[in-house]
Scaffold this motif. Sequence first.
Motif, PDB file in Angstrom:
ATOM      1  N   ALA A  72       1.113  -9.472   1.501  1.00 46.51           N
ATOM      2  CA  ALA A  72       1.840  -8.509   2.339  1.00 46.51           C
ATOM      3  C   ALA A  72       1.345  -7.081   2.148  1.00 46.51           C
ATOM      4  O   ALA A  72       1.668  -6.203   2.942  1.00 46.51           O
ATOM      5  CB  ALA A  72       3.337  -8.584   2.055  1.00 46.51           C
ATOM      6  N   LEU A  73       0.546  -6.847   1.112  1.00 40.90           N
ATOM      7  CA  LEU A  73       0.047  -5.499   0.841  1.00 40.90           C
ATOM      8  C   LEU A  73      -1.239  -5.176   1.593  1.00 40.90           C
ATOM      9  O   LEU A  73      -1.733  -4.060   1.534  1.00 40.90           O
ATOM     10  CB  LEU A  73      -0.173  -5.321  -0.666  1.00 40.90           C
ATOM     11  CG  LEU A  73       1.086  -5.471  -1.514  1.00 40.90           C
ATOM     12  CD1 LEU A  73       0.736  -5.450  -2.993  1.00 40.90           C
ATOM     13  CD2 LEU A  73       2.097  -4.389  -1.166  1.00 40.90           C
ATOM     14  N   ARG A  74      -1.768  -6.153   2.313  1.00 38.76           N
ATOM     15  CA  ARG A  74      -2.978  -5.908   3.089  1.00 38.76           C
ATOM     16  C   ARG A  74      -2.681  -4.894   4.195  1.00 38.76           C
ATOM     17  O   ARG A  74      -1.738  -5.045   4.965  1.00 38.76           O
ATOM     18  CB  ARG A  74      -3.479  -7.215   3.703  1.00 38.76           C
ATOM     19  CG  ARG A  74      -4.764  -7.038   4.453  1.00 38.76           C
ATOM     20  CD  ARG A  74      -5.261  -8.347   4.996  1.00 38.76           C
ATOM     21  NE  ARG A  74      -6.544  -8.123   5.658  1.00 38.76           N
ATOM     22  CZ  ARG A  74      -7.139  -9.006   6.397  1.00 38.76           C
ATOM     23  NH1 ARG A  74      -6.586 -10.203   6.580  1.00 38.76           N
ATOM     24  NH2 ARG A  74      -8.285  -8.733   6.973  1.00 38.76           N
ATOM     25  N   GLY A  75      -3.500  -3.852   4.222  1.00 34.72           N
ATOM     26  CA  GLY A  75      -3.351  -2.845   5.263  1.00 34.72           C
ATOM     27  C   GLY A  75      -2.305  -1.786   4.984  1.00 34.72           C
ATOM     28  O   GLY A  75      -1.994  -0.987   5.861  1.00 34.72           O
ATOM     29  N   VAL A  76      -1.760  -1.776   3.772  1.00 36.50           N
ATOM     30  CA  VAL A  76      -0.780  -0.739   3.427  1.00 36.50           C
ATOM     31  C   VAL A  76      -1.178  -0.045   2.134  1.00 36.50           C
ATOM     32  O   VAL A  76      -1.947  -0.560   1.328  1.00 36.50           O
ATOM     33  CB  VAL A  76       0.661  -1.295   3.291  1.00 36.50           C
ATOM     34  CG1 VAL A  76       1.146  -1.880   4.599  1.00 36.50           C
ATOM     35  CG2 VAL A  76       0.772  -2.299   2.187  1.00 36.50           C
ATOM     36  N   GLU A  77      -0.623   1.129   1.976  1.00 35.12           N
ATOM     37  CA  GLU A  77      -0.789   1.885   0.743  1.00 35.12           C
ATOM     38  C   GLU A  77       0.363   1.504  -0.173  1.00 35.12           C
ATOM     39  O   GLU A  77       1.487   1.318   0.282  1.00 35.12           O
ATOM     40  CB  GLU A  77      -0.715   3.379   1.079  1.00 35.12           C
ATOM     41  CG  GLU A  77      -1.090   4.291  -0.040  1.00 35.12           C
ATOM     42  CD  GLU A  77      -1.099   5.748   0.416  1.00 35.12           C
ATOM     43  OE1 GLU A  77      -0.353   6.536  -0.197  1.00 35.12           O
ATOM     44  OE2 GLU A  77      -1.832   6.076   1.376  1.00 35.12           O
ATOM     45  N   PHE A  78       0.080   1.372  -1.457  1.00 36.67           N
ATOM     46  CA  PHE A  78       1.137   1.045  -2.411  1.00 36.67           C
ATOM     47  C   PHE A  78       0.813   1.658  -3.760  1.00 36.67           C
ATOM     48  O   PHE A  78      -0.328   2.012  -4.046  1.00 36.67           O
ATOM     49  CB  PHE A  78       1.326  -0.479  -2.537  1.00 36.67           C
ATOM     50  CG  PHE A  78       0.114  -1.212  -3.026  1.00 36.67           C
ATOM     51  CD1 PHE A  78      -0.071  -1.467  -4.379  1.00 36.67           C
ATOM     52  CD2 PHE A  78      -0.850  -1.642  -2.133  1.00 36.67           C
ATOM     53  CE1 PHE A  78      -1.199  -2.135  -4.830  1.00 36.67           C
ATOM     54  CE2 PHE A  78      -1.974  -2.315  -2.571  1.00 36.67           C
ATOM     55  CZ  PHE A  78      -2.151  -2.566  -3.925  1.00 36.67           C
ATOM     56  N   GLU A  79       1.857   1.807  -4.551  1.00 31.70           N
ATOM     57  CA  GLU A  79       1.702   2.379  -5.890  1.00 31.70           C
ATOM     58  C   GLU A  79       2.232   1.376  -6.905  1.00 31.70           C
ATOM     59  O   GLU A  79       3.297   0.797  -6.715  1.00 31.70           O
ATOM     60  CB  GLU A  79       2.488   3.684  -6.003  1.00 31.70           C
ATOM     61  CG  GLU A  79       2.341   4.358  -7.347  1.00 31.70           C
ATOM     62  CD  GLU A  79       3.008   5.727  -7.385  1.00 31.70           C
ATOM     63  OE1 GLU A  79       2.637   6.532  -8.238  1.00 31.70           O
ATOM     64  OE2 GLU A  79       3.914   5.983  -6.554  1.00 31.70           O
ATOM     65  N   LEU A  80       1.458   1.175  -7.953  1.00 31.59           N
ATOM     66  CA  LEU A  80       1.882   0.326  -9.056  1.00 31.59           C
ATOM     67  C   LEU A  80       2.249   1.249 -10.212  1.00 31.59           C
ATOM     68  O   LEU A  80       1.413   2.010 -10.691  1.00 31.59           O
ATOM     69  CB  LEU A  80       0.770  -0.647  -9.458  1.00 31.59           C
ATOM     70  CG  LEU A  80       1.106  -1.643 -10.555  1.00 31.59           C
ATOM     71  CD1 LEU A  80       2.288  -2.536 -10.146  1.00 31.59           C
ATOM     72  CD2 LEU A  80      -0.115  -2.495 -10.881  1.00 31.59           C
ATOM     73  N   ARG A  81       3.534   1.203 -10.612  1.00 30.74           N
ATOM     74  CA  ARG A  81       4.031   2.052 -11.698  1.00 30.74           C
ATOM     75  C   ARG A  81       4.295   1.204 -12.942  1.00 30.74           C
ATOM     76  O   ARG A  81       5.054   0.237 -12.883  1.00 30.74           O
ATOM     77  CB  ARG A  81       5.320   2.765 -11.290  1.00 30.74           C
ATOM     78  CG  ARG A  81       5.117   3.778 -10.181  1.00 30.74           C
ATOM     79  CD  ARG A  81       6.360   4.588  -9.876  1.00 30.74           C
ATOM     80  NE  ARG A  81       7.359   3.781  -9.176  1.00 30.74           N
ATOM     81  CZ  ARG A  81       8.623   3.672  -9.564  1.00 30.74           C
ATOM     82  NH1 ARG A  81       9.069   4.283 -10.642  1.00 30.74           N
ATOM     83  NH2 ARG A  81       9.463   2.925  -8.869  1.00 30.74           N
ATOM     84  N   THR A  82       3.639   1.566 -14.043  1.00 30.51           N
ATOM     85  CA  THR A  82       3.798   0.855 -15.309  1.00 30.51           C
ATOM     86  C   THR A  82       4.222   1.844 -16.382  1.00 30.51           C
ATOM     87  O   THR A  82       4.282   3.052 -16.128  1.00 30.51           O
ATOM     88  CB  THR A  82       2.482   0.180 -15.741  1.00 30.51           C
ATOM     89  OG1 THR A  82       1.539   1.193 -16.137  1.00 30.51           O
ATOM     90  CG2 THR A  82       1.893  -0.680 -14.620  1.00 30.51           C
ATOM     91  N   ALA A  83       4.464   1.348 -17.585  1.00 31.14           N
ATOM     92  CA  ALA A  83       4.854   2.232 -18.691  1.00 31.14           C
ATOM     93  C   ALA A  83       3.766   3.245 -19.026  1.00 31.14           C
ATOM     94  O   ALA A  83       4.057   4.363 -19.448  1.00 31.14           O
ATOM     95  CB  ALA A  83       5.198   1.392 -19.924  1.00 31.14           C
TER      96      ALA A  83
END
Length: 180
Positions: A105-116
Amino acid sequence: MAPEPGTSWPVEVLHLLVSSAHAYAGRPADGPGEVVTDDRDEVEVVEGRGIVGDRYFGRRAHAAAAVTLFAVESLEHVSGVVGVPDLDPLLARRNLVLRGADVAALRGVEFELRTAAGSVRFAGRRPANPCAWMDVVYAPGAFRAMRGRGGLRCTPLTSGRLSRGPAVLDVGAPVSPAPR
């Protein structure tokens, strides 16, 4: 269908794979070369270049696909199809192995992965299609079972550190096509 901008998913980063060399070259019938994998607790991602130390880091031909995401749930599906329990997710050779993310579902979208350790923003680009090597390193039938579930190639839009463990995936707006 792409998720709505502003959607957040709690996920878990299970593996952070840095591989300095290719292992699956040539004909699968000849067997893999030395599989060099470094499953780290933390990685450094550089905007537009990828993961420091990885075989694709800074390679112009791979700029739009420098980091690969993989959902462990996809491998669990493959495991059920081929009848082999506990398949090693590192053998799929994807950089970020997540639990709880709808990677497709992340294809074609911007996303941010937030970790510790920090966060990195990515552009989800094209599928990371499986290859015939999956039948060799997992089991016969794995290649076919993994079609459509091989992960996603991404462009890092920001620099930062990512760590293994609980994380949050924040979905942003659609991305423009990757530069050629």
